[in-house]
Design a protein around this motif. Structure first.
Motif, mmCIF file in Angstrom:
data_model
loop_
_atom_site.group_PDB
_atom_site.id
_atom_site.type_symbol
_atom_site.label_atom_id
_atom_site.label_comp_id
_atom_site.label_asym_id
_atom_site.label_seq_id
_atom_site.Cartn_x
_atom_site.Cartn_y
_atom_site.Cartn_z
ATOM 1 N N MET A 84 75.316 139.422 35.424
ATOM 2 C CA MET A 84 73.992 140.219 35.060
ATOM 3 C C MET A 84 73.393 140.457 36.437
ATOM 4 N N ASN A 85 73.792 141.763 36.629
ATOM 5 C CA ASN A 85 73.192 142.470 38.002
ATOM 6 C C ASN A 85 72.056 143.191 37.532
ATOM 7 N N VAL A 86 71.043 142.995 37.741
ATOM 8 C CA VAL A 86 70.000 143.990 37.188
ATOM 9 C C VAL A 86 69.098 144.842 38.391
ATOM 10 N N ALA A 87 68.693 145.797 37.980
ATOM 11 C CA ALA A 87 67.815 146.745 38.920
ATOM 12 C C ALA A 87 66.700 147.467 38.253
ATOM 13 N N PHE A 88 65.649 147.013 38.767
ATOM 14 C CA PHE A 88 64.167 147.790 38.130
ATOM 15 C C PHE A 88 63.633 148.796 39.020
ATOM 16 N N SER A 89 63.182 149.789 38.665
ATOM 17 C CA SER A 89 62.402 150.472 39.434
ATOM 18 C C SER A 89 61.022 150.769 38.777
ATOM 19 N N TYR A 90 59.958 150.360 39.614
ATOM 20 C CA TYR A 90 58.612 150.178 38.799
ATOM 21 C C TYR A 90 57.927 151.542 39.059
ATOM 22 N N ARG A 91 56.980 151.954 38.064
ATOM 23 C CA ARG A 91 56.201 153.252 38.123
ATOM 24 C C ARG A 91 54.817 152.680 38.663
ATOM 25 N N PRO A 92 54.153 153.345 38.877
ATOM 26 C CA PRO A 92 52.660 153.240 39.577
ATOM 27 C C PRO A 92 52.097 152.501 38.434
ATOM 28 N N THR A 120 73.050 146.837 32.363
ATOM 29 C CA THR A 120 72.616 147.444 31.169
ATOM 30 C C THR A 120 73.085 149.002 30.800
ATOM 31 N N THR A 121 73.375 149.708 32.011
ATOM 32 C CA THR A 121 73.484 151.016 31.849
ATOM 33 C C THR A 121 74.920 151.568 31.458
ATOM 34 N N PHE A 122 75.784 150.579 31.373
ATOM 35 C CA PHE A 122 77.166 150.776 30.884
ATOM 36 C C PHE A 122 77.545 151.224 29.267
ATOM 37 N N GLY A 123 76.559 151.102 28.435
ATOM 38 C CA GLY A 123 76.456 151.195 27.039
ATOM 39 C C GLY A 123 76.034 149.939 26.335
ATOM 40 N N THR A 124 75.815 150.134 25.258
ATOM 41 C CA THR A 124 75.548 148.909 24.448
ATOM 42 C C THR A 124 76.404 147.785 24.296
ATOM 43 N N GLU A 125 77.580 148.206 24.109
ATOM 44 C CA GLU A 125 78.809 147.182 23.748
ATOM 45 C C GLU A 125 78.822 146.439 25.210
ATOM 46 N N HIS A 126 79.008 146.958 26.296
ATOM 47 C CA HIS A 126 79.071 146.133 27.388
ATOM 48 C C HIS A 126 77.892 145.307 27.852
ATOM 49 N N ARG A 127 76.692 145.937 27.598
ATOM 50 C CA ARG A 127 75.353 145.153 27.789
ATOM 51 C C ARG A 127 75.482 143.765 26.810
ATOM 52 N N PHE A 128 75.802 143.948 25.624
ATOM 53 C CA PHE A 128 75.824 142.825 24.815
ATOM 54 C C PHE A 128 76.899 141.785 25.041
ATOM 55 N N THR A 130 78.175 141.034 27.969
ATOM 56 C CA THR A 130 77.791 140.478 29.249
ATOM 57 C C THR A 130 76.449 139.327 28.929
ATOM 58 N N TRP A 131 75.646 139.912 27.913
ATOM 59 C CA TRP A 131 74.487 138.999 27.726
ATOM 60 C C TRP A 131 74.728 137.736 27.047
ATOM 61 N N MET A 132 75.547 138.028 26.142
ATOM 62 C CA MET A 132 76.180 136.959 25.251
ATOM 63 C C MET A 132 76.885 136.131 26.182
ATOM 64 N N ALA A 133 77.768 136.528 27.150
ATOM 65 C CA ALA A 133 78.400 135.480 27.736
ATOM 66 C C ALA A 133 77.679 134.489 28.813
ATOM 67 N N PHE A 134 76.444 135.243 29.094
ATOM 68 C CA PHE A 134 75.629 134.304 30.057
ATOM 69 C C PHE A 134 74.384 133.843 29.485
ATOM 70 N N ALA A 135 74.118 134.044 27.984
ATOM 71 C CA ALA A 135 73.016 133.475 27.378
ATOM 72 C C ALA A 135 73.484 132.267 26.649
ATOM 73 N N PRO A 136 72.336 131.175 26.917
ATOM 74 C CA PRO A 136 72.901 129.951 26.249
ATOM 75 C C PRO A 136 72.691 129.826 24.773
ATOM 76 N N GLU A 137 73.195 128.976 24.143
ATOM 77 C CA GLU A 137 73.112 128.523 22.535
ATOM 78 C C GLU A 137 72.490 127.057 22.506
ATOM 79 N N GLY A 138 72.507 126.954 21.354
ATOM 80 C CA GLY A 138 71.837 125.630 20.924
ATOM 81 C C GLY A 138 72.732 124.270 21.563
ATOM 82 N N SER A 139 74.123 124.434 21.422
ATOM 83 C CA SER A 139 75.173 123.480 21.717
ATOM 84 C C SER A 139 75.056 123.378 23.455
ATOM 85 N N ASP A 140 74.527 124.217 24.121
ATOM 86 C CA ASP A 140 74.188 123.863 25.575
ATOM 87 C C ASP A 140 73.041 123.245 25.797
ATOM 88 N N ILE A 141 72.264 122.867 25.113
ATOM 89 C CA ILE A 141 71.006 121.808 25.427
ATOM 90 C C ILE A 141 71.815 120.440 25.566
#
Length: 337
Positions: A84-92, A120-128, A130-141
């Motif tokens: 999950m490497n993220v990059a933001f560009s802020y507008r004024p 997130t810029t590599f397409g929907t399939e890649h985004r999700f 990656t996100w699912m791999a590093f997002a916790p679920e209930g059993s992780d609590i």
């Protein structure tokens, strides 16, 4: 230390920020769960983090949060690089984009450009994936946390994980933990599916931004969208409106507007997540959503005063209480019940 605890669930990221005036800030470790937990810790002495962490994520993050008094035993190791490497560009105007126009890229020193490629810029399939791999679920609590949980915040992540976490907490809680979610509307895999309906009955509040609501509002107004959610079973919506503060919508009650605390803006990253962590703590401490919004507003004001999460981690409980008192005096708003 109090017996009960606040639990913050979400993702860890490596953050790369390009400011509205063209400054490329140094890469920092971050993630919505870190901002919400650090903000909650300003007000409550027992906070824990639940997330998944790649083997190459900086070890410093756990060390710093332990030093801050935050329990990191809910960090689950993933035997893979942290994707999950993220990059933001802020507008004024304070809004941000994660895929930069060429003129923005040209402002970044050539040696730094590689790190400004957002996962997130590599397409929907890649985004999700990656996100699912590093997002916790209930059993992780951690099991030992569930009966002690006074309140739980789920930062933005796939809604399946929101539901899993909320379901894990509901049966286990002894005294009725408060459960809140940032936003479930980041799933573009199937825009015809209502991913959020099953979630609303499990939670006490939704804390989206205006931009989040616009995703689902379509051609209708935001007010109509909020009314529909409240009518469908959601109890409360707290809309984060950036520089305009926040608006509190509760079923059967009059709406309330909460103004910002004026701060010197250094980096807007994490402001919304800090608000959520502060709101969680304020709700547990006061039981009053308007008061909780004050805690969230003050938390967000600290978050934007430094690069990344640095200012939040340096803020003391005394500083937070002093600013809260100043804020209350400045707005002259009595708590609403």
């Amino acid at each position: 230390m109090s017996e009960g605890m606040l639990i913050c669930c979400g993702s860890l990221t490596l953050d790369n920020v390009l400011t509205a005036d063209g400054r490329a800030l140094p890469q920092s470790w971050g993630g919505n769960v870190l901002y919400s937990a650090a903000a909650a810790r300003l007000w409550h002495d027992n906070v824990g983090i639940v997330s998944r962490i790649g083997h190459d994520y900086p070890a410093e993050v756990a060390e710093r949060f332990v030093e801050r008094g935050i329990d990191v035993s809910g960090l689950v190791p993933v035997d893979a690089p942290h994707g999950m490497n993220v990059a933001f560009s802020y507008r004024p105007d304070g809004s941000r984009v994660r895929k930069f126009p060429s003129e923005a890229v040209d402002l970044i020193p050539e040696a730094d450009r590689a790190r400004f490629i957002d996962y997130t810029t590599f397409g929907t399939e890649h985004r999700f994936a990656t996100w699912m791999a590093f997002a916790p679920e209930g059993s992780d609590i951690p099991v030992s946390w569930r009966d002690r949980g006074l309140g739980l915040h789920c930062a933005a992540m796939p809604v399946e994980r929101h539901i899993s976490i909320a379901r894990a907490m509901r049966p286990a809680r002894k005294s009725g933990a408060w459960i809140q979610v940032d936003s479930p509307w980041y799933d573009e895999r199937d825009l015809t599916r209502d991913y959020s309906a099953d979630l609303f009955a499990l939670i006490d509040a939704l804390l989206p931004s205006e931009a989040d609501l616009e995703i689902v509002a379509g051609s209708g107004s935001l007010a109509h969208q909020i009314d529909g959610m409240l009518a469908s079973g959601l109890k409360r919506v707290v809309v984060k409106r950036g520089g305009e503060g926040c608006t509190l919508h509760t079923r059967g009650e009059t709406d309330s507007h909460i103004p910002i605390y004026p701060s010197q803006v250094i980096d807007l990253t994490g402001a919304g997540d800090a608000f959520c962590g502060g709101f969680l703590a304020g709700m547990i401490m006061t039981g009053n959503p308007v008061e909780a919004s004050h805690y969230g507003t003050v938390s967000a004001s600290f978050a934007i005063e430094g690069v990344g999460i640095s200012r939040l981690l340096k803020t003391t409980a005394d500083e937070a209480q002093q600013r809260l008192a100043q804020y209350r005096d400045s707005i002259k708003v009595l708590p609403q019940t």
